[in-house]
Design a protein around this motif. Structure first.
Motif, PDB file in Angstrom:
ATOM      1  N   TYR A 198     -16.609  44.044 -49.348  1.00  0.00           N
ATOM      2  CA  TYR A 198     -17.384  45.228 -48.967  1.00  0.00           C
ATOM      3  C   TYR A 198     -18.830  45.003 -49.367  1.00  0.00           C
ATOM      4  O   TYR A 198     -19.130  44.738 -50.534  1.00  0.00           O
ATOM      5  CB  TYR A 198     -16.842  46.481 -49.665  1.00  0.00           C
ATOM      6  CG  TYR A 198     -17.338  47.779 -49.048  1.00  0.00           C
ATOM      7  CD1 TYR A 198     -16.546  48.483 -48.162  1.00  0.00           C
ATOM      8  CD2 TYR A 198     -18.608  48.285 -49.342  1.00  0.00           C
ATOM      9  CE1 TYR A 198     -16.990  49.676 -47.580  1.00  0.00           C
ATOM     10  CE2 TYR A 198     -19.065  49.458 -48.772  1.00  0.00           C
ATOM     11  CZ  TYR A 198     -18.248  50.147 -47.895  1.00  0.00           C
ATOM     12  OH  TYR A 198     -18.693  51.319 -47.317  1.00  0.00           O
ATOM     13  N   THR A 199     -19.731  45.100 -48.381  1.00  0.00           N
ATOM     14  CA  THR A 199     -21.161  44.933 -48.634  1.00  0.00           C
ATOM     15  C   THR A 199     -21.829  46.292 -48.642  1.00  0.00           C
ATOM     16  O   THR A 199     -21.781  47.019 -47.648  1.00  0.00           O
ATOM     17  CB  THR A 199     -21.807  44.026 -47.567  1.00  0.00           C
ATOM     18  OG1 THR A 199     -21.140  42.761 -47.563  1.00  0.00           O
ATOM     19  CG2 THR A 199     -23.289  43.819 -47.868  1.00  0.00           C
ATOM     20  N   PHE A 200     -22.465  46.622 -49.764  1.00  0.00           N
ATOM     21  CA  PHE A 200     -23.041  47.953 -49.967  1.00  0.00           C
ATOM     22  C   PHE A 200     -24.492  48.006 -49.491  1.00  0.00           C
ATOM     23  O   PHE A 200     -25.264  47.064 -49.689  1.00  0.00           O
ATOM     24  CB  PHE A 200     -22.996  48.327 -51.457  1.00  0.00           C
ATOM     25  CG  PHE A 200     -21.612  48.514 -51.994  1.00  0.00           C
ATOM     26  CD1 PHE A 200     -20.955  49.727 -51.859  1.00  0.00           C
ATOM     27  CD2 PHE A 200     -20.952  47.469 -52.624  1.00  0.00           C
ATOM     28  CE1 PHE A 200     -19.664  49.904 -52.347  1.00  0.00           C
ATOM     29  CE2 PHE A 200     -19.669  47.628 -53.115  1.00  0.00           C
ATOM     30  CZ  PHE A 200     -19.021  48.848 -52.966  1.00  0.00           C
ATOM     31  N   THR A 201     -24.860  49.124 -48.903  1.00  0.00           N
ATOM     32  CA  THR A 201     -26.251  49.381 -48.570  1.00  0.00           C
ATOM     33  C   THR A 201     -27.081  49.445 -49.848  1.00  0.00           C
ATOM     34  O   THR A 201     -26.678  50.088 -50.821  1.00  0.00           O
ATOM     35  CB  THR A 201     -26.387  50.716 -47.822  1.00  0.00           C
ATOM     36  OG1 THR A 201     -25.773  50.594 -46.544  1.00  0.00           O
ATOM     37  CG2 THR A 201     -27.842  51.095 -47.621  1.00  0.00           C
ATOM     38  N   ASN A 202     -28.216  48.784 -49.841  1.00  0.00           N
ATOM     39  CA  ASN A 202     -29.117  48.865 -50.995  1.00  0.00           C
ATOM     40  C   ASN A 202     -30.379  49.635 -50.629  1.00  0.00           C
ATOM     41  O   ASN A 202     -30.833  49.618 -49.477  1.00  0.00           O
ATOM     42  CB  ASN A 202     -29.495  47.469 -51.496  1.00  0.00           C
ATOM     43  CG  ASN A 202     -30.273  46.666 -50.473  1.00  0.00           C
ATOM     44  OD1 ASN A 202     -29.762  46.370 -49.404  1.00  0.00           O
ATOM     45  ND2 ASN A 202     -31.505  46.309 -50.800  1.00  0.00           N
ATOM     46  N   VAL A 203     -30.918  50.338 -51.594  1.00  0.00           N
ATOM     47  CA  VAL A 203     -32.202  51.028 -51.467  1.00  0.00           C
ATOM     48  C   VAL A 203     -33.097  50.522 -52.592  1.00  0.00           C
ATOM     49  O   VAL A 203     -32.615  49.970 -53.580  1.00  0.00           O
ATOM     50  CB  VAL A 203     -32.022  52.559 -51.531  1.00  0.00           C
ATOM     51  CG1 VAL A 203     -31.227  53.059 -50.343  1.00  0.00           C
ATOM     52  CG2 VAL A 203     -31.345  52.987 -52.833  1.00  0.00           C
ATOM     53  N   GLU A 204     -34.420  50.705 -52.461  1.00  0.00           N
ATOM     54  CA  GLU A 204     -35.359  50.067 -53.378  1.00  0.00           C
ATOM     55  C   GLU A 204     -36.235  51.093 -54.088  1.00  0.00           C
ATOM     56  O   GLU A 204     -36.805  51.983 -53.454  1.00  0.00           O
ATOM     57  CB  GLU A 204     -36.225  49.080 -52.584  1.00  0.00           C
ATOM     58  CG  GLU A 204     -36.940  48.069 -53.435  1.00  0.00           C
ATOM     59  CD  GLU A 204     -37.552  46.960 -52.597  1.00  0.00           C
ATOM     60  OE1 GLU A 204     -36.942  45.881 -52.478  1.00  0.00           O
ATOM     61  OE2 GLU A 204     -38.649  47.176 -52.045  1.00  0.00           O
ATOM     62  N   GLY A 205     -36.357  50.941 -55.392  1.00  0.00           N
ATOM     63  CA  GLY A 205     -37.037  51.919 -56.231  1.00  0.00           C
ATOM     64  C   GLY A 205     -38.523  52.045 -55.963  1.00  0.00           C
ATOM     65  O   GLY A 205     -39.202  51.072 -55.653  1.00  0.00           O
ATOM     66  N   VAL A 206     -39.029  53.282 -56.119  1.00  0.00           N
ATOM     67  CA  VAL A 206     -40.451  53.585 -55.991  1.00  0.00           C
ATOM     68  C   VAL A 206     -40.925  54.112 -57.342  1.00  0.00           C
ATOM     69  O   VAL A 206     -40.658  55.271 -57.692  1.00  0.00           O
ATOM     70  CB  VAL A 206     -40.710  54.638 -54.893  1.00  0.00           C
ATOM     71  CG1 VAL A 206     -42.196  54.979 -54.823  1.00  0.00           C
ATOM     72  CG2 VAL A 206     -40.203  54.153 -53.545  1.00  0.00           C
ATOM     73  N   PRO A 207     -41.621  53.304 -58.140  1.00  0.00           N
ATOM     74  CA  PRO A 207     -42.076  53.779 -59.456  1.00  0.00           C
ATOM     75  C   PRO A 207     -43.216  54.778 -59.322  1.00  0.00           C
ATOM     76  O   PRO A 207     -43.987  54.741 -58.363  1.00  0.00           O
ATOM     77  CB  PRO A 207     -42.539  52.501 -60.150  1.00  0.00           C
ATOM     78  CG  PRO A 207     -42.916  51.579 -59.031  1.00  0.00           C
ATOM     79  CD  PRO A 207     -41.987  51.907 -57.897  1.00  0.00           C
TER      80      PRO A 207
END
Length: 827
Positions: A198-207
């Motif tokens: 299972y490949t999970f969707t990734n999201v990217e942090g905004v500091p």
């Protein structure tokens, strides 16, 4: 009596039995320290054993992570996956002496049995050749982090099978998985559906700030994965505004990370996925949409790319389209470079984004931005890097963030309840970590970066308002660790809390960042508050001498860099590429580097227009050269030489070969070079592959080298340019250069090829040398120049400089991999 527990519920049982005695026995030597503190202080405390949650069939999940320089986040990382219901964390220490080890041991997670530490040492490296992917990535293991991750992931798979777990997830220490339910329930249901990976969707942090003691606890806004960006006008405007800031959308990857069923794993294909068996449901054939595949994903961007590749015939026979799963609440939160220290210390080439093996190359616009980050690092331009980080990555505008969340391109996520609002929250560690004490020990060993991280955690626990002395120590550590930006922030906070001794550190940090007028103002303020201070007086005198009079009363940058609007940037590019039109491939290539140039010239519109015009001229030539590139014919003599030196190339990323044909050939090539140069220092000659070309023998050597690269690394799309650049270095030596990573659209260049030809004007210089720096400039290689010597190196990671080469002509060529948008219209 055993405590009751349900799926995902954490239970700690106090023990004084075998597990504790075993741990204590390793530390009971009088005076010996465990984790840096006296035994009686740390190891004689009550130890708690961690009992894994009750798991339904198929729901036992372990985690593999290769960790380094993560002492500030590792405790939060472990607490997160404990709350999610994992049964074991297999953490591989890329640096066996990493401070994360001391944090984990002091926290009690190792002794409790939840965390298992494995040192990436010589013992483990002796096991690597027995692993399935060794032949494919083993030669890069010393050079690239991701190659080591592939091998260690396969090693962890063996351990996971020994432990009897059902699934193995690979994530980094800056990645937190969030699920709609606890992990045992979620993965048990996947097993029941026949899922093998299972490949999970990734999201990217905004500091929202440049400095954080623990980004896993401070960052709560994330950029949506491309597959989830809404296709509507207001989202499009906000999306393009972010693209302008970043030069792309994600700084890092966007194809997710995978968990694999250990029974079906065959070998690790990349840091993101595995080869599994079976790939299709029993008795079912392939479907265009992947609906019969046993590999599942909720990453729509990944799924769409695979579907399109199958439609275009670009999917290999053994490759599959994954099955799209509509579970939107399973997300991998990626806290990528969410503070300036991580940004400045990021090892772009050793991570594989810019160099060496073809496994991990980035060829989209984000690759150009990574190259820009890398360039700033290599040139030690930390002040500009901090400005770039603040302009690109940080968003402090609460109204803008709220709007971007509302239109759907950003999302707000709180991982402290990783299994949903009704699930368990992060538990406390079995023992409180003495961060201040660990930091003191790291300072004593000269590990200033580790100490800086640990002091941040100590401040987080103590409260910065009551600890100006900790801030002062942290600023000192930051400055010693080459983190002037972080030192300035810590010293300024200490000064605000009344710690006047921090003025000297503040001035030094600001001076290192190139903010000399601010440094002078701080020095003068410090002298007023401290009184007589020889150090501050000396610093102030130095700064007054260095600063022009008109800059002594204000900051040099005038309050930050204004970013152009989307329309402004597009108009600049349109003017630069005339007579080509908006939407042409030249427009796309130039737009990709436009924001980098805007930042490079400090937003000066006149300089920007000139820089873009030059970039467009260069890009037009690059695209024409790509159009004429061909698949490389091999050359028997080059193959013989390559086979003898291939191991050297794979170890260092560079190689030299003495082609040594008859002297007459080199004299003939020297005459040809002299003729085409016609008194100039440099000229590009097209069509050198054509029969009868004066430079044909030189092109054959370059083609032969490219053919060996294609063969050795299975670079199926690799081509060789048919033009050669002839250079005569008459003037003073140029500084170190890199062929891929500048501000021109040069990220098609994969390998650099050079051939040395004697100049007919005089005898060769005895001390002529080529200097190469590879592996993030850590490895220096020096070669003597002589007629008939050919060189090959990876373009992305290697800085090169020729010294004393006036008596030679240098013939340059490149092996390239064109991007899809580079093709001529209608191709």
């Amino acid at each position: 009596m055993e405590p009751r527990r349900g799926p995902g519920q954490l239970i700690f049982a106090s023990v004084r039995g075998k597990a504790f005695r075993s741990f204590y026995s390793t530390c009971r030597t009088p005076g010996r320290a465990c984790c840096g503190a006296p035994v009686r202080e740390r190891c004689c405390e009550k130890v708690q054993a961690w009992l894994p949650p009750c798991c339904p069939a198929g729901g036992r999940v372990a985690l593999f992570s290769q960790i380094r320089d993560c002492a500030s986040v590792i405790e939060t990382f472990v607490r997160h996956y404990a709350a999610l219901g994992f049964v074991k964390l297999l953490l591989y220490l890329d640096d066996p002496d990493d401070a994360a080890r001391q944090v984990l041991e002091a926290s009690g997670w190792v002794q409790a049995g939840f965390v298992e530490l494995v040192a990436v040492d010589e013992g483990l490296k002796r096991v690597w050749p027995s692993l399935p992917s060794w032949r494919r990535v083993g030669h890069f293991a010393e050079m690239e982090v991701q190659s080591r991750q592939i091998l260690n992931n396969e090693h962890a798979l063996i351990r996971a099978r020994q432990l009897g777990v059902d699934w193995l997830l690979h994530v980094d220490s800056d990645e937190l998985l969030c699920l709609p339910s606890v992990a045992p329930d979620f993965f048990s249901r996947l097993a029941q559906r026949g899922c093998t990976m299972y490949t999970f969707t990734n999201v990217e942090g905004v500091p929202e700030a440049a400095d954080s003691a623990d980004v896993l606890q401070s960052v709560r806004i994330f950029r949506q994965n491309m597959g989830r960006v809404p296709r509507k006008p207001d989202a499009g405007v906000a999306f393009f505004r972010w693209q302008l800031r970043l030069g792309g959308w994600f700084i890092s990857y966007e194809n997710g990370k995978s968990a694999v069923n250990v029974k079906h794993a065959v070998k690790c294909l990349s840091v993101c996925m595995w080869e599994v068996s079976p790939q299709l449901e029993k008795g079912r054939g392939k479907e265009p949409d992947g609906s019969t595949c046993t590999w599942y994903t909720n990453n729509e961007h990944l799924w769409n790319a695979a579907v399109n590749r199958r439609k275009e015939g670009r999917l290999a026979e053994e490759e599959e389209v994954p099955r799209l799963d509509k579970c939107e609440s399973a997300l991998l939160l990626h806290f990528c470079v969410c503070d300036f220290a991580a940004f400045w210390r990021k090892r772009w080439t050793q991570l594989g984004y810019l160099s060496a093996s073809d496994q991990f190359r980035v060829r989209a616009t984000s690759g150009a931005m990574m190259a820009r980050f890398y360039r700033l690092q290599c040139e030690r331009r930390q002040g500009e890097a901090l400005q770039l980080f603040e302009a690109m990555c940080i968003c402090t505008d609460a109204k803008a963030l709220k709007n971007d969340v509302s239109v759907g391109i950003l999302l707000r996520a709180d991982p402290e309840r990783p299994a949903g609002p009704g699930g368990p929250s992060w538990p406390s560690s079995p023992r409180e970590v003495p961060y201040a004490q660990l930091a003191l020990e790291c300072e004593g060993r000269g590990k200033h970066f580790d100490a800086w991280q640990l002091l941040g955690k100590a401040l987080q626990g103590a409260g910065a308002s009551s600890s100006p002395e900790l801030l002062l120590r942290r600023a000192r550590c930051a400055l010693a660790a080459d983190l002037a930006g972080s030192a300035a922030a810590d010293a300024a906070r200490a000064v605000a809390l009344g710690e006047v001794l921090a003025f000297e550190l503040l001035v030094q940090a600001l001076d290192s960042l190139g903010r000399r007028s601010e440094a002078l103002a701080a020095a003068e303020e410090g002298m007023k508050r401290v009184g007589t201070s020889t150090q501050l007086q000396d610093l102030a005198t130095k700064l007054r001498t260095a600063l022009p009079a008109h800059e002594r009363n204000g900051a040099e940058n005038g309050g930050g860099l204004r970013l152009p609007s989307p329309e402004e940037l597009q108009n600049f590019v349109v003017r630069a590429i005339r007579p080509d039109n908006k939407g042409s491939r030249l427009y796309v290539a130039t737009l990709a580097v436009a924001m980098g140039w805007w930042q490079e010239v400090g937003g000066d519109e006149s300089q920007f227009a000139n820089a873009l015009a030059r970039a467009a001229i260069g890009a037009r030539k690059e695209l024409a050269a790509l159009d004429a590139a061909v698949r490389p014919p091999s050359m028997r003599r080059i193959r013989e030489l390559w086979d003898a030196r291939e191991a050297d190339f794979k170890a260092t990323g560079a190689v030299s070969l003495d082609v040594d044909p008859s002297t007459g050939v080199w004299a003939s090539l020297g005459a040809a070079c002299q003729e085409v140069l016609a008194g100039r220092d440099e000229v590009t000659v097209p069509g050198c592959h054509a029969e009868g070309s004066q430079l044909g023998p030189a092109w054959a050597v370059c083609s032969g080298l490219t053919a060996e690269l294609l063969r050795s690394f299975n670079l199926r799309e690799l081509q060789v340019l048919t033009e050669l650049r002839v250079v005569h270095l008459r003037s003073s030596p140029r500084g170190p250069e890199v062929d891929n990573g500048g501000l021109l659209p040069d990220n098609r260049r994969e390998a650099s090829l050079r051939l040395i030809v004697p100049c007919l004007d005089g005898p060769p210089a005895a001390d002529a040398t080529l200097v190469l720096r590879t592996k993030d400039r850590e490895l220096a290689l020096t070669y003597e120049l002589k007629a008939g010597r050919a060189f090959c190196w990876w373009s992305r990671q290697t800085f090169h400089q020729i010294v004393g080469g006036e008596s030679f002509f240098v013939i340059q060529c490149w092996a390239v991999i064109p991007q899809r948008l580079d093709r001529p219209m209608g191709h």
